[in-house]
Design an enzyme around this catalytic site. Structure first.
Site, short mmCIF file in Angstrom:
data_model
loop_
_atom_site.label_atom_id
_atom_site.label_comp_id
_atom_site.label_asym_id
_atom_site.label_seq_id
_atom_site.Cartn_x
_atom_site.Cartn_y
_atom_site.Cartn_z
N GLU A 123 0.75 -1.36 -0.05
CA GLU A 123 -0.08 0.03 -0.06
C GLU A 123 0.85 1.45 0.01
O GLU A 123 0.37 2.43 0.25
CB GLU A 123 -0.89 0.01 1.34
CG GLU A 123 -1.96 -1.29 1.41
CD GLU A 123 -2.85 -1.26 0.27
OE1 GLU A 123 -2.99 -0.35 -0.70
OE2 GLU A 123 -3.49 -2.28 0.27
N HIS A 148 -7.00 -3.84 10.09
CA HIS A 148 -8.21 -4.54 9.49
C HIS A 148 -9.21 -4.68 10.84
O HIS A 148 -9.38 -5.81 11.54
CB HIS A 148 -8.09 -5.65 8.87
CG HIS A 148 -7.23 -5.69 7.56
ND1 HIS A 148 -6.82 -6.93 7.06
CD2 HIS A 148 -7.05 -4.69 6.89
CE1 HIS A 148 -6.22 -6.54 5.87
NE2 HIS A 148 -6.20 -5.20 5.69
O1 2HA Z 1 -0.52 -5.36 3.99
O2 2HA Z 1 -3.52 -4.91 4.59
O3 2HA Z 1 -4.16 -3.83 2.19
C1 2HA Z 1 -1.48 -5.78 3.72
C2 2HA Z 1 -2.85 -5.27 3.58
C3 2HA Z 1 -3.22 -4.74 2.28
ZN ZN Z 2 -5.35 -4.18 4.25
#
Ligand code: 2HA
Ligand code: ZN
Length: 273
Positions: A123, A148
């Site tokens: 990213e 996440h």
């Molecule tokens: O680094 O979360 O969006 C792994 C991720 C990609």
């Molecule tokens: Zn991610």
């Protein structure tokens, strides 16, 4: 590198913070396998010692970042695990330096032998685009965190909450602190392929009018003066999402704060409202 790091207290502090954060992300279950990535703008914290980089391999970026020319960044590695980063930050992240043209970079924190088995996060386009905007806006924010968080991602799996006004109303309504510390709320970026210039562009559009950017069905981005400050904004919204699901799981519909109560909080804590 070890000796140099010991002598640079500011950079050492940043790396310690990143390791601490990586541990939190893993403990919260927000960092399965290689999930999440972190970066910090170190420009101004490193002197002239890396001005001669001709001997170091050079890597291309997809575009040029004019405002970041010759800038230094601490960036987590692609495919690396947060739980490993917590223990060994320098093995699972790197310090990179953008060239004078701003469209290439050197990795300065690894020796040439082990350079080729390491790449910065997938990213990187989003991280650098955000840093560029922060520099252009003369922002005091230097940290960018992507993770996440389960309950927030889960909310974006529910059609009703892919409406930005609706999701913010629910999140603010679950706890007054979320209004106080995340007054501009969550910006929703509709599902887009991760790791692309495209998602970086969509993310950047929402940087100035929100506190946390949510990639639908994927995860969150936040900026802060340090990485723990960025984490706090995500953590507070995550708490609201947890309360929402907790009440639902108990078989009730959460009442939420009223519009008037939310406005009252904004007025008390933020003069611009
Ligand atoms: O680094 O979360 O969006 C792994 C991720 C990609
Ligand atoms: Zn991610």
């Amino acid at each position: 590198m070890k000796e140099w790091l010991k002598s640079n207290k500011k950079v050492t502090r940043v790396i310690k913070d990143v390791a601490e954060l990586a541990n939190y992300l893993w403990q919260r279950g927000w960092a399965e396998r290689n999930a999440g990535n972190i970066s910090y703008n170190l420009s101004g914290m490193i002197g002239e010692e890396f001005s001669q980089m001709e001997d170091y391999p050079i890597f291309n970026l997809d575009r040029s970042y004019d405002a970041l020319k010759n800038g230094y960044f601490f960036v987590t590695g692609t495919g690396k695990r947060m739980r490993d980063l917590a223990r060994s930050p320098m093995k699972n992240a790197c310090i990179l330096k953008l060239t004078g043209e701003g469209n290439k970079y050197h990795i300065i924190s690894r020796n040439k032998k082990n350079l080729y088995d390491f790449r910065p996060t997938s990213e990187l386009p989003t991280h650098l685009s955000i840093h560029e905007q922060l520099v252009l806006n003369k922002s005091e924010n230097r940290a960018v965190v992507h993770t996440h968080p389960n309950e927030l991602v889960a909310l974006t799996q529910i059609k009703e909450f892919t409406d930005e006004a609706r999701i913010n109303h629910v999140l603010w309504g679950m706890h007054p602190e979320s209004v106080v510390f995340v007054p501009r709320g969550l910006a929703l970026v509709p599902y887009t392929l991760p790791g692309t210039e495209n998602i970086a562009r969509e993310t950047l559009k929402r940087l100035s009018d929100s506190d946390v950017i949510m990639w639908e069905k994927h995860g969150t981005f936040a900026v802060g003066v340090d990485v723990l400050d960025a984490f706090d904004k995500i953590d507070i919204l995550s708490k609201s999402a947890q309360i929402f699901f907790m009440v639902r799981q108990a078989g009730y519909t959460p009442e939420g704060l009223s519009d008037e109560q939310i406005i009252e909080l904004k007025k008390k804590f933020h003069s611009e409202y």
